[in-house]
Write an enzyme that holds these catalytic residues in place. Sequence first.
Site, PDB file in Angstrom:
ATOM      1  N   ASP A   1      -0.158  -4.986  -3.491  1.00  0.00           N
ATOM      2  CA  ASP A   1      -1.576  -4.454  -3.633  1.00  0.00           C
ATOM      3  C   ASP A   1      -1.650  -3.046  -3.716  1.00  0.00           C
ATOM      4  O   ASP A   1      -2.570  -2.301  -2.928  1.00  0.00           O
ATOM      5  CB  ASP A   1      -2.299  -5.123  -2.388  1.00  0.00           C
ATOM      6  CG  ASP A   1      -3.970  -5.133  -2.962  1.00  0.00           C
ATOM      7  OD1 ASP A   1      -4.138  -5.820  -3.795  1.00  0.00           O
ATOM      8  OD2 ASP A   1      -4.761  -4.540  -2.332  1.00  0.00           O
TER       9      ASP A   1
ATOM     10  N   SER B   1       0.903  -1.404   0.042  1.00  0.00           N
ATOM     11  CA  SER B   1      -0.101  -0.106  -0.011  1.00  0.00           C
ATOM     12  C   SER B   1       0.775   1.378   0.069  1.00  0.00           C
ATOM     13  O   SER B   1       1.794   1.402  -0.697  1.00  0.00           O
ATOM     14  CB  SER B   1      -0.871   0.002   1.177  1.00  0.00           C
ATOM     15  OG  SER B   1      -1.984   0.856   0.966  1.00  0.00           O
TER      16      SER B   1
ATOM     17  N   HIS C   1      -6.736  -6.631   0.980  1.00  0.00           N
ATOM     18  CA  HIS C   1      -5.576  -5.756   0.822  1.00  0.00           C
ATOM     19  C   HIS C   1      -4.523  -6.040   1.582  1.00  0.00           C
ATOM     20  O   HIS C   1      -3.234  -5.866   1.159  1.00  0.00           O
ATOM     21  CB  HIS C   1      -6.039  -4.218   0.932  1.00  0.00           C
ATOM     22  CG  HIS C   1      -5.047  -3.126   0.575  1.00  0.00           C
ATOM     23  ND1 HIS C   1      -4.527  -2.785  -0.394  1.00  0.00           N
ATOM     24  CD2 HIS C   1      -4.695  -2.096   1.855  1.00  0.00           C
ATOM     25  CE1 HIS C   1      -3.856  -1.841  -0.066  1.00  0.00           C
ATOM     26  NE2 HIS C   1      -3.792  -1.273   1.137  1.00  0.00           N
TER      27      HIS C   1
END
Length: 308
Positions: free
Chosen positions: A143, A119, A288
Amino acid sequence: MTCMDELRFLPEQAAALGVAAPPVRRLTHTLPDGRTVSALRYGDAPPVVTFLHGAGLNAHTWDTTVLALGMPALSVDLPGHGDSSWREDAAYTGGILAADLAEPLAAWTDRPQVLVGQSLGGLTAAAVAAAHPELARRLVIVDITPGIDPDGDAAQIAAFFAGPADWASREELTARALSFGLGGSPDAAARGVFLNSRVRADGRVEWKHHFARIANALAADPDAAAAASARQGAMRGLLADSGWDDLARVTAPITLVRGERGFVTPADAVVFRERVPAAEVVDLPTGHNVQEEAPVELAGIVAEVAER
């Protein structure tokens, strides 16, 4: 929280994997402006893999992945998170964080790293690899791609952190996380809250990361929240361009790990392949936070990349 306190969960996590827990110690580096960057070093040998976490998390989000990996590793608390100093300007973007991390990473490592970021940490890792190729041997992005909000479901996160700025106990925080569907099992949520919060001198409990304070302040001032939202919308395109520029400048081989229920949609993955054709893309059946939902599988991918 002492180092022994924060490492209290590792033996149980290691036993569940059938591995021995490595020695772990906390590192601190002071930046020229007096702020500090903190990290965990796993193993006695110099690290070969460095991990950067996502927004609102901390270095411990990688504990199980590192244990499963079984390699000397470094897990960094991004500025504004964990035991690292907050930024007074609240500027938490990949390029700015990369500038903060270049000096401590150079001090803590003796060779180019397999740089793994999830992220916000993935955008930061790309910016580090672009600006400091001597620090990155390979890049694994988890992700996230440029143009996708690294905070994810902003409404849910804002609502989660919009409660009181401090709490009577960690049990209250754990109950709140579970009520929002966050943290996984009750035991995992309690562990996450323990490692991502601190007890103040007055006995009240608060989150370690700056994002909670920012969200809480915006929730109390709707006009400021609206203005901040407008600024974020205007900047998102600029940040996306910057992120793609970073990836174009990276000379290290790149792997994108996509959670099938995460933030990177199949359409986003197509764009990534078009913009970064030399990169490989690996899908995992997770959300995620791949490092928390499938840590062993992610460790296998990182190990394979590291051994090339």
